[in-house]
Motif scaffolding. Structure first.
Motif, PDB file in Angstrom:
ATOM      1  N   LYS A 177       0.869  -1.297   0.025  1.00  0.00           N
ATOM      2  CA  LYS A 177       0.018  -0.088   0.103  1.00  0.00           C
ATOM      3  C   LYS A 177       0.824   1.288  -0.067  1.00  0.00           C
ATOM      4  CE  LYS A 177      -2.087  -1.042   3.690  1.00  0.00           C
ATOM      5  NZ  LYS A 177      -1.256  -2.471   4.097  1.00  0.00           N
ATOM      6  N   SER A 178       1.673   1.313   1.090  1.00  0.00           N
ATOM      7  CA  SER A 178       2.664   2.518   0.922  1.00  0.00           C
ATOM      8  C   SER A 178       3.485   2.770  -0.119  1.00  0.00           C
ATOM      9  CB  SER A 178       3.625   2.385   2.088  1.00  0.00           C
ATOM     10  OG  SER A 178       2.859   2.183   3.516  1.00  0.00           O
ATOM     11  N   THR A 179       4.120   1.502  -0.651  1.00  0.00           N
ATOM     12  CA  THR A 179       4.839   1.953  -1.852  1.00  0.00           C
ATOM     13  C   THR A 179       4.087   2.295  -3.197  1.00  0.00           C
ATOM     14  OG1 THR A 179       5.858  -0.446  -1.344  1.00  0.00           O
ATOM     15  CG2 THR A 179       6.103   0.359  -3.531  1.00  0.00           C
ATOM     16  N   LEU A 249      -2.173  10.005   2.179  1.00  0.00           N
ATOM     17  CA  LEU A 249      -2.496   9.653   3.842  1.00  0.00           C
ATOM     18  C   LEU A 249      -2.062   8.207   4.057  1.00  0.00           C
ATOM     19  CD1 LEU A 249      -5.222  12.016   4.386  1.00  0.00           C
ATOM     20  CD2 LEU A 249      -3.015  12.563   4.711  1.00  0.00           C
ATOM     21  N   ASP A 250      -1.247   7.999   4.879  1.00  0.00           N
ATOM     22  CA  ASP A 250      -0.770   6.562   5.036  1.00  0.00           C
ATOM     23  C   ASP A 250      -1.158   6.371   6.459  1.00  0.00           C
ATOM     24  OD1 ASP A 250      -0.005   4.017   4.737  1.00  0.00           O
ATOM     25  OD2 ASP A 250       2.075   4.489   4.406  1.00  0.00           O
ATOM     26  N   GLU A 251      -2.104   5.383   6.784  1.00  0.00           N
ATOM     27  CA  GLU A 251      -2.575   5.042   8.137  1.00  0.00           C
ATOM     28  C   GLU A 251      -2.676   6.005   8.911  1.00  0.00           C
ATOM     29  OE1 GLU A 251      -0.582   1.632   9.781  1.00  0.00           O
ATOM     30  OE2 GLU A 251      -0.004   0.747   7.739  1.00  0.00           O
ATOM     31  N   ILE A 252      -3.525   6.928   8.590  1.00  0.00           N
ATOM     32  CA  ILE A 252      -3.978   7.995   9.479  1.00  0.00           C
ATOM     33  C   ILE A 252      -4.618   7.381  10.920  1.00  0.00           C
ATOM     34  CG2 ILE A 252      -5.475  10.075   9.970  1.00  0.00           C
ATOM     35  CD1 ILE A 252      -2.889  10.504   8.375  1.00  0.00           C
TER      36      ILE A 252
END
Ligand code: ATP
Ligand code: MG
Length: 430
Positions: A177-179, A249-252
């Motif tokens: 996901k982050s990638t 937005l990554d894992e807010i």
């Protein structure tokens, strides 16, 4: 020079063992052993007596010392003069020097991008102004170079203001996901600075800014915890992002308790969907959020495909459609300056969640309301069913609290303990 003087003085005096030295008190001196001190000439001036030797100076040695010591000052002065001279010379052509440096830097950047684009098969993106981003088989330019055992799996990125404005990406840890999200950001930057990009084809509408909130960091030296830093960054994004921005937005909300975090995450999604309408990639482990797709037509759920092999999971890296106690997270969010509407919404969601249950194991069953304020429909145990609930409401506890331990004899205490145990056994049905 000092060694020449030493050689000369040895020859002149016949004192073959004479030594030259230096200390801070007397400066340069000649040292002669006691046994030879009778033989020193008259012009030797004794300055110090040691256990085995005498130390002397001579007028010539003093002159030499002055020369040596003043030479250091002369060196510094000369150096300064030359440096000033150089500065003055450069000043006359400073504009040319700076322009040349800038041109060389630009050439270096453009040359490097051209070279890497050629070597890594990048393509030239088409720039469009329709607000859409369409990247086919995009790759992350850095990760694809670093992978050793795996091949990089390309992915499409489609973002627009019609039906794919907000991509809510869920999926297991390590799925990619982050990638994927960072890839979107870096490809946009590359395209907008005029570089070719790693993809099969791409048409890109420029964005006004790229806002990212990824990873975890703190700034304890200035009194900011990890969560405080996270909230400040989100606050900044919500304050500044526009319809034309790309928001990553990554894992807010992962830095606090589940309920606080989930509430903030949902409130942020809603705020972006309702008020900002920027193109957004939002990765989360709060799977409850996928039901927001029903409430927002521009929000689409995406996940990262995995394949289960027995107990193992194989990561396919393909992005596909589908989908404790208080931690004072909202309080910190307020301190960080999140918009009031988001905070209020988060509070409403939190309140409902807390009313419904404290049993986090049932979280995946929850359905969270999108537009409305009635948030949670769930079947969870009441708190009083839990062992903790029982413990603090049981009559044994009341009796226990009434006991004055300090005024009891050991045998009275033992009897009381026996009595309470009996009562507890009856209450617990054992
Ligand atoms: N498209 C891809 N092709 C090949 N490998 C990939 C791809 N995407 C990610 N990876 C590999 O998987 C690793 C984990 O990816 P990533 O950090 O993006 O996962 P994640 O889904 O964000 O996990 P988490 O939920 O734990 O944050 C990367 O470091 C990279 O090595
Ligand atoms: Mg991640």
């Amino acid at each position: 020079m000092a060694s020449k003087m030493e050689a000369d003085i040895k020859e002149a005096t016949g004192l073959s063992k004479i030594k030259t030295g230096y200390n801070k008190v007397f400066g340069y001196y000649f040292e002669v052993s006691h046994s030879k001190s009778e033989q020193v000439p008259d012009y030797f001036i004794r300055k110090q007596t040691l256990a085995n030797a005498e130390r002397y100076i001579t007028p010539e040695l003093k002159e030499f010392e002055i020369k040596i010591l003043s030479a250091k000052d002369k060196i510094i002065a000369l150096e300064h003069e030359l440096y000033q001279q150089l500065r003055n010379d450069i000043k006359l052509v400073i504009k040319d020097v700076q322009e040349t440096a800038r041109a060389l830097a630009e050439l270096d950047v453009l040359g490097s991008l051209a070279l890497v684009g050629y070597e890594e098969n990048y393509i030239c993106p088409t720039i469009v102004m329709n607000g859409q981003i369409n990247i086919r088989d995009g790759r992350h330019p850095v990760i694809e170079k670093f992978l050793k055992r795996e091949v990089f799996v390309p992915n499409d990125i489609v973002l627009n203001h019609d039906d794919e404005e907000f991509l809510l990406i869920t999926g297991p840890n390590m799925a990619g996901k982050s990638t994927y999200m960072r890839q979107a950001a870096i490809l946009m930057i590359m395209a907008q600075i005029g570089s070719f990009i790693p993809a099969r084809e791409a048409s890109i509408s420029p964005v006004d800014r790229i806002f990212t909130r990824v990873g975890a960091s703190d700034d304890i030296s200035t009194g900011q915890s990890t969560f405080m830093v996270e909230m400040k960054e989100v606050a900044y994004i919500l304050e500044n992002a526009t319809h034309n921005s790309l928001i990553i937005l990554d894992e807010i909300g992962r830095g606090t308790s589940t309920f606080d975090g989930l509430s903030i995450a949902q409130a942020v999604v809603e705020h972006i969907c309702k008020h900002i309408h920027g193109k957004t990639l939002f990765a989360t482990h709060y799977h409850e959020l996928i039901c927001l797709e029903e409430s927002y037509s521009k929000l689409k759920n995406y996940t990262v495909a995995v394949k289960e092999k027995g107990k193992d999971v194989a990561f396919l890296r393909r992005i596909i459609r589908g989908g404790a106690d208080r931690s004072y997270g909202i309080h910190v969010a307020r301190l960080a300056g999140l918009p009031n509407s988001v905070l209020k919404r988060a509070e409403v969601i939190l309140e409902s969640l807390e009313d419904q249950s404290h049993d986090t194991s049932d979280l995946n069953n929850r359905v969270i309301g999108g537009q409305s304020n009635n948030v949670v429909k769930t079947t969870t145990k009441q708190a009083s069913d839990s062992p903790l609930g029982n413990l603090f409401t049981h009559s044994v506890v009341d009796s226990l609290l009434e006991v004055d331990v300090m005024s009891m004899t050991p045998i009275e205490a033992l009897n009381k303990l026996y009595e309470l145990q009996e009562e507890a056994r009856k209450g617990g049905g054992k």
